[in-house]
Design an enzyme around this catalytic site. Structure first.
Site, PDB file in Angstrom:
ATOM      1  N   ALA A  78       0.837  -1.203   0.000  1.00 12.16           N
ATOM      2  CA  ALA A  78       0.000   0.000   0.000  1.00 12.16           C
ATOM      3  C   ALA A  78       0.870   1.251   0.000  1.00 12.16           C
ATOM      4  O   ALA A  78       2.039   1.219   0.394  1.00 12.16           O
ATOM      5  CB  ALA A  78      -0.928  -0.002   1.213  1.00 12.16           C
ATOM      6  N   ASP A  79       0.277   2.348  -0.431  1.00 10.24           N
ATOM      7  CA  ASP A  79       0.939   3.646  -0.386  1.00 10.24           C
ATOM      8  C   ASP A  79      -0.120   4.726  -0.202  1.00 10.24           C
ATOM      9  O   ASP A  79      -1.221   4.618  -0.755  1.00 10.24           O
ATOM     10  CB  ASP A  79       1.732   3.910  -1.664  1.00 10.24           C
ATOM     11  CG  ASP A  79       2.668   5.096  -1.498  1.00 10.24           C
ATOM     12  OD1 ASP A  79       3.790   4.880  -1.011  1.00 10.24           O
ATOM     13  OD2 ASP A  79       2.261   6.225  -1.826  1.00 10.24           O
ATOM     14  N   THR A  80       0.214   5.740   0.578  1.00 15.16           N
ATOM     15  CA  THR A  80      -0.721   6.837   0.833  1.00 15.16           C
ATOM     16  C   THR A  80      -0.098   8.157   0.408  1.00 15.16           C
ATOM     17  O   THR A  80       1.064   8.420   0.718  1.00 15.16           O
ATOM     18  CB  THR A  80      -1.094   6.892   2.331  1.00 15.16           C
ATOM     19  OG1 THR A  80      -1.703   5.656   2.720  1.00 15.16           O
ATOM     20  CG2 THR A  80      -2.065   8.034   2.609  1.00 15.16           C
TER      21      THR A  80
END
Length: 199
Positions: A78-80
């Protein structure tokens, strides 16, 4: 059947150094294995739309995972990103940069996008979730206090919604609160169910 029961025949691998993601996944009563740290150069095309960057980076991290997946493995990456005025505000380089970022967010609404990739030996699902976050106008002393006490240098947008600044500074959220923390767990739950049904 509950998802946690369906997952008993699989090994969910969380490839993330974020303690918030570990906490959120564990709070869903989902068993997972934490991947060993690995290197991934988080670069994206300059002409890529800001809202698509998080999902792109989650795919990049998935591809960079150094271990070969075996049957029954499900890799989660994941990446935000935080987007204000069309600009991606990454992790602050230093205290001055953290102050600049929080001044940009103060008294305005910004977008938080988390991209997620689930990969097995035969399938890959990628998706992203968006939330709108509105800060009241922050005083300089409040920004200085937050940076001094909470050291948000490891956080996109220089803040953690679950920390002091979230309690006293955020007026409104549209979308998933947990997405802003770093993992849209409701959407992830649904996508994991869908993935397992197709395995």
């Amino acid at each position: 059947m509950l998802l946690q029961d369906r997952l008993k025949n699989y090994r969910l691998i969380l490839a993330s150094a974020s303690p918030r993601r570990r906490e959120l996944l564990a709070s869903c009563d989902i068993d997972f294995t934490l991947a060993e740290k690995f290197e991934c150069e988080e670069c994206y095309p300059a002409d890529l739309e800001a809202e698509r960057v998080a999902e792109y980076l989650s795919q990049l991290k998935s591809e960079a995972y150094p271990q070969a997946l075996t049957e029954g493995d499900i890799l989660l990456t994941a990446d935000t990103v935080v987007i204000a005025g069309g600009e991606i505000l990454g992790k602050p380089k230093d205290r001055a940069d953290a102050e600049r970022i929080l001044q940009t967010l103060s008294g305005a609404t910004h977008k938080v996008v988390t991209g997620v990739t689930l990969r097995t030996t035969t399938q890959r699902i990628s998706f992203s979730a968006e939330s709108l976050v509105t800060f009241r106008l922050l005083e300089n002393e409040e920004i200085a206090y937050y940076i001094e006490k909470y050291h948000p240098m490891d956080k996109a947008g220089a803040y953690g919604i679950q920390e002091w600044i979230g309690y006293v500074g955020i007026e409104r959220i549209e979308g998933s609160f947990y997405n802003v923390m770093g993992l849209p767990v409701q959407r992830l739950y649904v996508e994991l169910q869908r993935l397992i049904k197709n395995l």
